[in-house]
Every structure is written in structure tokens, then in C-alpha cells.
Design a protein around this motif. Structure first.
Motif, mmCIF file in Angstrom:
data_model
loop_
_atom_site.group_PDB
_atom_site.id
_atom_site.type_symbol
_atom_site.label_atom_id
_atom_site.label_comp_id
_atom_site.label_asym_id
_atom_site.label_seq_id
_atom_site.Cartn_x
_atom_site.Cartn_y
_atom_site.Cartn_z
ATOM 1 N N UNK A 18 4.057 -7.649 -8.955
ATOM 2 C CA UNK A 18 4.585 -6.315 -9.269
ATOM 3 C C UNK A 18 5.457 -6.341 -10.521
ATOM 4 N N UNK A 19 6.138 -7.451 -10.755
ATOM 5 C CA UNK A 19 6.938 -7.565 -11.972
ATOM 6 C C UNK A 19 6.042 -7.580 -13.206
ATOM 7 N N UNK A 20 4.852 -8.184 -13.064
ATOM 8 C CA UNK A 20 3.907 -8.265 -14.186
ATOM 9 C C UNK A 20 2.893 -7.125 -14.163
ATOM 10 N N UNK A 21 3.124 -6.113 -13.350
ATOM 11 C CA UNK A 21 2.132 -5.071 -13.115
ATOM 12 C C UNK A 21 1.691 -4.336 -14.384
ATOM 13 N N UNK A 22 2.610 -3.961 -15.273
ATOM 14 C CA UNK A 22 2.160 -3.264 -16.496
ATOM 15 C C UNK A 22 1.178 -4.113 -17.315
ATOM 16 N N UNK A 23 1.461 -5.402 -17.446
ATOM 17 C CA UNK A 23 0.557 -6.281 -18.186
ATOM 18 C C UNK A 23 -0.778 -6.415 -17.463
ATOM 19 N N UNK A 67 0.820 -1.213 0.000
ATOM 20 C CA UNK A 67 0.000 0.000 0.000
ATOM 21 C C UNK A 67 0.852 1.260 0.000
ATOM 22 N N UNK A 68 2.032 1.194 0.607
ATOM 23 C CA UNK A 68 2.934 2.342 0.636
ATOM 24 C C UNK A 68 3.727 2.515 -0.652
ATOM 25 N N UNK A 69 3.586 1.567 -1.583
ATOM 26 C CA UNK A 69 4.302 1.672 -2.852
ATOM 27 C C UNK A 69 5.751 1.257 -2.799
ATOM 28 N N UNK A 70 6.143 0.516 -1.750
ATOM 29 C CA UNK A 70 7.547 0.128 -1.602
ATOM 30 C C UNK A 70 8.014 -0.731 -2.771
ATOM 31 N N UNK A 71 7.166 -1.656 -3.236
ATOM 32 C CA UNK A 71 7.580 -2.549 -4.317
ATOM 33 C C UNK A 71 7.696 -1.822 -5.655
ATOM 34 N N UNK A 72 7.076 -0.662 -5.759
ATOM 35 C CA UNK A 72 7.154 0.113 -7.002
ATOM 36 C C UNK A 72 8.529 0.729 -7.214
ATOM 37 N N UNK A 73 9.350 0.732 -6.192
ATOM 38 C CA UNK A 73 10.659 1.388 -6.284
ATOM 39 C C UNK A 73 11.709 0.515 -6.964
ATOM 40 N N UNK A 74 11.371 -0.748 -7.216
ATOM 41 C CA UNK A 74 12.371 -1.681 -7.731
ATOM 42 C C UNK A 74 12.142 -1.980 -9.206
ATOM 43 N N UNK A 75 13.224 -2.128 -9.936
ATOM 44 C CA UNK A 75 13.153 -2.501 -11.343
ATOM 45 C C UNK A 75 12.597 -3.919 -11.469
#
Length: 446
Positions: free
Chosen positions: A285-290, A226-234
Motif C-alpha cells: 500500500x505504501x508503494x501503491x501509486x508506483x 477490500x474495505x479500503x482500511x489501509x487506504x486511510x493511512x499516510x
């Protein structure tokens, strides 16, 4: 499960806020489809000269244990549940609400649909007993109809922790995770160590402490989501971290310390489930764009809202309805292929579609218990915090007992009484002193 609803409790695509993470809704609905599929496949019914046999065909598959590393979705349920819980808690706080408001709402949302299920099961089991259904057969049917109830106990425990754990997360997020992880490992060490004692000591009760540590830790991972921590990683880092989780699983299960089968690790929960849940959320999160592109499809959103708006009802009722479906097939003398045979596998898609059709049909009138408002009646005061706490404990006891043993006519009966009392305790009372908080607890999204 969150869903977009209009004021009357019906779904509306236009009601979806722009800030809503539809991928989370998609994950929860996808997990629901997976849960129904797994439970359906675990019921292998055979009819022969010796009578009706029931077995789990999945255990005969050589790859089943390793497959649970990907197919065991309950850890991911708690992660996305943590995301939704922290989001709801923060929203409630902005409106002036407190822990009592939050827990009262969660008890009503989770327990009211469960009361309906218990009422049905109690009536059905008493009738079956009265008409002389063989005890052994009734025992199997009742146990199967209550398998899913463990989740209610575990989730209510986690929901009761949300206000406190949210505060810990705000002050010391990583130390909180470290403390929960340490607790989970210590409980496992004690449990597994005592399992090998020469005195025949039952160590499972010690493992029950991990209903707080393991499921609570996975809920805490949802806070980070919820805090977006996983969004910070490639993306490559997310995939590498997920691979590391699976390598750690291999190490933990290779020498027999932990079972390879993650379903075996579930009740009581054990630390490997944390690695499974973390790996799953990293891959999500790795597949998030799809996934984002997928949830923009109109038909996908419609499926999400139909299933998501009645998710608790579907979860509670799908096993009794699957059992009823197979019972009807037996009455109609439909052919039952040998479990795990080629014919059996080829017939599963038809049964899966039939199960979902039945679940959606039956859940339509029952969803009113899930979608009913939680606002206090005009002139009613919010119940005291002790009443809300007592209601939570009473609501946890019946599914907890089923988790530790199995559903039968007796614990269905007294369980119905306790669950009904829990709902009554958190219902506002007219004529008491007015509650001073301005919060209106009408929360459709749960």
C-alpha cells in the motif's frame, strides 16, 4: 487467481472493469514468479562418482533465514486471496447466492485442475515403479513433485470459512481479528511448550490448528484490504507500521522462541507469518501509486493476464515440470555445476527461463480444467449442502496427507479417487427437484 476473461475463457484487456484493482492481480502474479524462482533455487543437483545428489543450496547462504522475511510470499497470497474472496462473496450475495453456491464454485475451481495433476502423478509413479526406478530415487522425486500441494489444503480450509468469517467481519471486524490472533498465539504457546517436554511428545498436530487461525487471520487482513482500511493511512505511517512488524519479528526470533526462517514457520503455520504478511501488505500500500502506474503498462497487463488466467495450473504443475526439466538435463548429460558455486548461480537465469517456457507450454492445454464453467447444466439441481461440505472435506484430505508426510504412489492413487469423488459430489444432478435460487453460477473470475 483473478483474471479478465471473455465468454470463451480467453483473455481480453478490454474486458477489465474500471473498478478492478489490477494491483491485486499484479501482486498475485509477482508472487507466482517468486514461488517458481524459490523452488528452482532450492534444487541443487550434483553428479559425481557417488551418483546423483540433491540438496538445497539456499540454506548455505548466511542471509537466507532473514531473507525469508521478505521472500516468503505465501502470507501475502492469503491476504490478496482474502481480498478476492470477500469481493466474490459479496457479489454472489447481491445476486441471491448463499454459502453453498460459493463453496461449490470454489471446490470446482480448485479441485478440477488438481485432479488432472493427480492423474498424471499416479500414472507416472506407477510406471516408474513398474520399470524398476530405484525406490530411494523415486521417493525423492515423488516428494519433490508434491511439495506445493499443502497450499490446496490450507486454501480450501480458508475458502470454507469465507461466508462465516465475512459475517463476523461485518458485525465485529476487530474483535474477529483479535480472536484469531489470540487463537494463533495460544496454539503456538501450547505447541512450543510441549516441544520441550521430556516425554518426546509430538506437538506438531496441535500446530495444525493454526491452519485455521494463522491462514484465516491473514485472509481476514485481506477483508480489511477490500474495505479500503489501509487506504486511510499516510505513506509514512504504512512504512512505519511495516517496520514495527519487522521489529516484532526480531523480538520473537531473537531468543530462539520462533525460528528465524519463515519457511520453517510454514507447516504447520506459526504466528510470525502473520507479521510477515501484514508487513508485506503495508509495503504494497505504501508503494501503491508506483504499482498503479506499473500495471497500466500494456506489456505488464499482458503478462499478468497470461499468467493470471492459468495461475492455479501453473502453481500445481511447476514443480513436477522443473523436476522433469532437470531429469532431461541429466539424460542429455548437460553439465551440472557444484550447487551454490559461482557457476551454479550464473546458470540459474537460463534454467529459470527454460522452466517458465516449459510451464507455459504444458499449461496451455491443461488450463481448460481451471477455466471450465461452473454453471449448472440445464435442468440440473444444485447439490445439497451436505454434499458440498463432504466434497470439501474429501478434497482437503489428499493434499493434507501430502503436507504431513510426502507424496508417494499410494497416496497419489487414493488421493485421485477422493478428488474425483469431490468433483462428482458438487456436480449438479439432472432430474432432481429444481433449485429455487435465481443465481446462475457462471463465475469466470473465481
Amino acid at each position: 487467481m483473478p483474471s479478465a476473461q471473455t465468454g470463451r475463457g480467453t483473455t481480453s484487456l478490454a474486458a477489465v472493469p474500471a473498478s478492478r484493482d489490477l494491483v491485486v492481480d499484479f501482486i498475485r502474479v509477482a508472487c507466482m514468479f517468486a514461488v517458481v524462482a524459490v523452488h528452482l533455487l532450492m534444487m541443487g543437483i550434483s553428479v559425481g562418482p557417488a551418483g546423483i545428489g540433491v540438496e538445497n543450496p539456499l540454506t548455505s547462504l548466511s542471509w537466507f533465514a532473514q531473507g525469508t522475511w521478505f521472500g516468503q510470499v505465501m502470507p501475502l497470497f492469503f491476504v490478496v486471496g482474502g481480498f478476492a474472496s470477500l469481493t466474490s462473496w459479496r457479489s454472489l450475495q447481491r445476486k441471491g447466492g448463499d454459502a453453498g453456491d460459493y463453496l461449490r464454485t470454489r471446490v470446482l475451481r480448485l479441485v478440477r485442475p488438481t485432479v488432472a495433476l493427480y492423474a498424471f502423478l499416479t500414472l507416472a509413479l506407477w510406471i516408474a515403479t513398474a520399470v524398476g526406478v530405484p525406490g530411494d530415487l523415486l521417493k525423492v522425486i515423488a516428494a519433490g513433485a508434491g511439495v506445493q500441494l499443502w497450499f490446496l489444503a490450507a486454501y480450501l480450509i480458508c475458502q470454507a470459512m469465507v461466508p462465516t468469517m465475512a459475517r463476523f467481519h461485518k458485525v465485529a471486524p476487530y474483535r474477529t481479528v483479535a480472536a484469531l490472533a489470540t487463537g494463533a498465539v495460544v496454539v503456538d504457546v501450547l505447541r512450543l511448550g510441549l516441544e520441550r517436554n521430556p516425554w518426546g511428545f509430538d506437538s506438531n498436530p496441535i500446530g495444525l490448528l493454526n491452519m485455521v487461525f494463522v491462514w484465516g487471520l491473514l485472509q481476514q487482513v485481506g477483508f480489511f484490504y477490500a474495505d479500503g482500511v489501509f487506504d486511510r493511512f499516510a505513506r509514512w505511517k504504512l512504512i512505519a507500521a511495516a517496520a514495527a512488524c519487522y521489529l516484532a519479528l526480531m523480538a520473537l526470533t531473537h531468543d530462539g522462541l520462533y525460528p528465524v526462517d519463515m519457511l520453517t514457520n510454514q507447516n504447520p503455520p506459526m504466528f510470525p507469518l502473520v507479521l510477515v504478511g501484514l508487513a508485506h501488505v503495508l509495503l504494497v500500500k505504501a508503494a501503491y501509486p508506483w504499482l498503479q502506474r506499473t500495471v497500466q503498462q500494456g506489456w505488464v497487463q499482458k503478462v499478468m493476464f497470461v499468467v493470471g488466467s492459468r495461475a492455479m495450473t501453473i502453481y500445481l504443475w511447476h514443480l513436477p515440470l522443473i523436476i522433469a526439466m532437470f531429469g532431461l538435463a541429466l539424460v542429455l548429460r548437460l553439465p551440472f555445476p557444484e550447487p551454490a558455486s559461482t557457476e551454479w548461480w550464473l546458470s540459474r537465469p537460463a534454467f529459470y527461463v527454460a522452466a517458465w517456457a516449459l510451464v507455459l507450454l504444458v499449461s496451455a492445454p491443461l488450463v481448460r480444467f481451471e477455466l471450465a464453467g461452473t454453471a449448472l447444466a440445464p435442468g440440473a439441481s444444485r447439490p445439497a449442502l451436505w454434499r458440498i461440505g463432504l466434497a470439501t472435506v474429501l478434497a482437503i484430505i489428499p493434499p493434507f496427507v501430502v503436507m504431513r508426510g510426502a507424496l508417494d504412489v499410494w497416496n497419489a492413487s487414493w488421493g485421485l479417487v477422493l478428488l474425483t469423488l469431490a468433483v462428482a459430489l458438487v456436480t449438479g444432478r439432472t432430474g432432481d427437484r429444481k433449485w429455487k435460487s435465481p443465481v446462475v453460477l457462471e463465475r469466470r473470475a473465481g
